[in-house]
Write an enzyme that holds these catalytic residues in place. Structure first.
Site, PDB file in Angstrom:
ATOM      1  N   ASP A   6      36.248 -74.940  22.746  1.00 54.03           N
ATOM      2  CA  ASP A   6      36.840 -75.571  21.566  1.00 54.03           C
ATOM      3  C   ASP A   6      35.717 -76.061  20.644  1.00 54.03           C
ATOM      4  O   ASP A   6      34.743 -76.668  21.101  1.00 54.03           O
ATOM      5  CB  ASP A   6      37.732 -76.751  21.997  1.00 54.03           C
ATOM      6  CG  ASP A   6      38.635 -77.235  20.879  1.00 54.03           C
ATOM      7  OD1 ASP A   6      39.858 -77.146  21.031  1.00 54.03           O
ATOM      8  OD2 ASP A   6      38.107 -77.705  19.841  1.00 54.03           O
ATOM      9  N   HIS A  31      51.491 -82.302  17.752  1.00 53.32           N
ATOM     10  CA  HIS A  31      50.037 -82.252  17.593  1.00 53.32           C
ATOM     11  C   HIS A  31      49.468 -80.850  17.533  1.00 53.32           C
ATOM     12  O   HIS A  31      48.261 -80.647  17.684  1.00 53.32           O
ATOM     13  CB  HIS A  31      49.343 -83.053  18.718  1.00 53.32           C
ATOM     14  CG  HIS A  31      48.084 -83.742  18.268  1.00 53.32           C
ATOM     15  ND1 HIS A  31      46.901 -83.063  18.041  1.00 53.32           N
ATOM     16  CD2 HIS A  31      47.830 -85.022  17.993  1.00 53.32           C
ATOM     17  CE1 HIS A  31      45.968 -83.905  17.652  1.00 53.32           C
ATOM     18  NE2 HIS A  31      46.516 -85.119  17.602  1.00 53.32           N
ATOM     19  N   GLN A  32      50.311 -79.826  17.310  1.00 54.22           N
ATOM     20  CA  GLN A  32      49.765 -78.480  17.166  1.00 54.22           C
ATOM     21  C   GLN A  32      49.186 -78.315  15.763  1.00 54.22           C
ATOM     22  O   GLN A  32      49.859 -78.615  14.773  1.00 54.22           O
ATOM     23  CB  GLN A  32      50.858 -77.425  17.409  1.00 54.22           C
ATOM     24  CG  GLN A  32      50.330 -75.997  17.373  1.00 54.22           C
ATOM     25  CD  GLN A  32      51.383 -74.953  17.715  1.00 54.22           C
ATOM     26  OE1 GLN A  32      52.585 -75.252  17.742  1.00 54.22           O
ATOM     27  NE2 GLN A  32      50.956 -73.736  17.965  1.00 54.22           N
ATOM     28  N   HIS A  57      48.100 -71.703  22.566  1.00 51.87           N
ATOM     29  CA  HIS A  57      46.835 -71.946  23.277  1.00 51.87           C
ATOM     30  C   HIS A  57      46.992 -73.076  24.272  1.00 51.87           C
ATOM     31  O   HIS A  57      47.740 -74.020  24.042  1.00 51.87           O
ATOM     32  CB  HIS A  57      45.701 -72.241  22.302  1.00 51.87           C
ATOM     33  CG  HIS A  57      45.985 -73.360  21.346  1.00 51.87           C
ATOM     34  ND1 HIS A  57      46.766 -73.196  20.215  1.00 51.87           N
ATOM     35  CD2 HIS A  57      45.605 -74.653  21.344  1.00 51.87           C
ATOM     36  CE1 HIS A  57      46.851 -74.335  19.569  1.00 51.87           C
ATOM     37  NE2 HIS A  57      46.161 -75.258  20.236  1.00 51.87           N
ATOM     38  N   PHE A  58      46.266 -72.958  25.358  1.00 53.47           N
ATOM     39  CA  PHE A  58      46.167 -74.007  26.364  1.00 53.47           C
ATOM     40  C   PHE A  58      44.801 -74.662  26.223  1.00 53.47           C
ATOM     41  O   PHE A  58      43.793 -73.976  26.116  1.00 53.47           O
ATOM     42  CB  PHE A  58      46.294 -73.435  27.786  1.00 53.47           C
ATOM     43  CG  PHE A  58      47.702 -73.099  28.167  1.00 53.47           C
ATOM     44  CD1 PHE A  58      48.293 -71.930  27.717  1.00 53.47           C
ATOM     45  CD2 PHE A  58      48.437 -73.938  28.986  1.00 53.47           C
ATOM     46  CE1 PHE A  58      49.605 -71.610  28.065  1.00 53.47           C
ATOM     47  CE2 PHE A  58      49.742 -73.629  29.344  1.00 53.47           C
ATOM     48  CZ  PHE A  58      50.328 -72.467  28.879  1.00 53.47           C
TER      49      PHE A  58
HETATM   50  P1  5GP Z   1      46.015 -77.903  18.614  1.00 52.79           P
HETATM   51  O1  5GP Z   1      46.040 -79.278  18.028  1.00 52.79           O
HETATM   52  O2  5GP Z   1      46.597 -76.863  17.718  1.00 52.79           O
HETATM   53  O3  5GP Z   1      46.619 -77.870  20.003  1.00 52.79           O
HETATM   54  O4  5GP Z   1      44.475 -77.575  18.838  1.00 52.79           O
HETATM   55  C1  5GP Z   1      43.757 -76.641  18.101  1.00 52.79           C
HETATM   56  C2  5GP Z   1      42.343 -76.664  18.622  1.00 52.79           C
HETATM   57  O5  5GP Z   1      41.643 -75.571  18.068  1.00 52.79           O
HETATM   58  C3  5GP Z   1      41.560 -77.929  18.254  1.00 52.79           C
HETATM   59  O6  5GP Z   1      41.128 -78.588  19.438  1.00 52.79           O
HETATM   60  C4  5GP Z   1      40.404 -77.410  17.423  1.00 52.79           C
HETATM   61  O7  5GP Z   1      39.189 -78.094  17.651  1.00 52.79           O
HETATM   62  C5  5GP Z   1      40.322 -75.953  17.843  1.00 52.79           C
HETATM   63  N1  5GP Z   1      39.785 -75.072  16.812  1.00 52.79           N
HETATM   64  C6  5GP Z   1      40.194 -75.021  15.528  1.00 52.79           C
HETATM   65  N2  5GP Z   1      39.470 -74.099  14.843  1.00 52.79           N
HETATM   66  C7  5GP Z   1      38.612 -73.567  15.742  1.00 52.79           C
HETATM   67  C8  5GP Z   1      37.616 -72.545  15.635  1.00 52.79           C
HETATM   68  O8  5GP Z   1      37.360 -71.963  14.579  1.00 52.79           O
HETATM   69  N3  5GP Z   1      36.908 -72.251  16.768  1.00 52.79           N
HETATM   70  C9  5GP Z   1      37.158 -72.868  17.957  1.00 52.79           C
HETATM   71  N4  5GP Z   1      36.404 -72.485  19.003  1.00 52.79           N
HETATM   72  N5  5GP Z   1      38.100 -73.826  18.094  1.00 52.79           N
HETATM   73  C10 5GP Z   1      38.819 -74.167  16.993  1.00 52.79           C
END
Ligand code: 5GP
Length: 142
Positions: free
Chosen positions: A33, A95-96, A102-103
């Site tokens: 991440d 919080h998505q 994704h996990f």
């Molecule tokens: P969500 O809140 O949707 O469950 O989490 C999305 C996650 O994706 C976040 O923890 C964020 O840091 C990660 N993320 C967003 N953009 C990128 C990216 O460009 N590269 C990587 N490796 N992680 C990302």
């Protein structure tokens, strides 16, 4: 394929956006991440495109389940963590932020990791009976 806008994770799978790849096969990809809650915070995604977990096919879900424990073992071994959270957010209210399934595997250290507010209620017996009966019917089991 489910119609959806192209997300950053589509670009990562396509190789258009770089990532620190941890694991890849023909069905899933795991990578670090970019905004880690703790050292070793890793993401696991299916190659089948879906916004939410409930939209995934059984084979894609099985592929995630096959790799997830192995990935957790690697995260623990490399970071030295002994506790961790696996969290999977669906919907902006939950919080998505990236609308591609994704996990998160998030190692827990004394001052780093996932913070959780868990406000437990109590299960009402009549409501529980009704919920379980309706869910069984929804899933086509007796
Ligand atoms: P969500 O809140 O949707 O469950 O989490 C999305 C996650 O994706 C976040 O923890 C964020 O840091 C990660 N993320 C967003 N953009 C990128 C990216 O460009 N590269 C990587 N490796 N992680 C990302």
């Amino acid at each position: 394929m489910i119609e959806q806008e192209v997300t950053i994770f589509d670009r990562i799978i396509a190789g258009e956006t770089p990532c620190h790849r941890v694991y890849e096969d023909d069905q899933v990809l795991a990578f670090l991440d970019i905004g880690p809650l703790s050292d070793g915070h890793t993401l696991l995604i299916p190659k089948e495109r879906a916004r939410y977990l409930h939209e995934l096919s059984d084979p894609a879900a099985a592929a995630l389940g096959r790799v997830l424990p192995r990935l957790c073992r690697a995260v623990l071994a490399v970071t030295g963590a002994t506790a961790y959270n696996v969290i999977q957010n669906n919907g902006s209210a939950a919080h998505q932020a990236v609308f591609y399934v994704h996990f998160h595997i998030i190692p827990k250290f004394p001052n780093r990791g996932l913070g959780i507010s868990w406000s437990a209620g109590s299960l009402d017996s009549a409501r529980a009976t009704e919920l379980a009966r309706k869910m069984r019917a929804e899933m086509g089991v007796g």
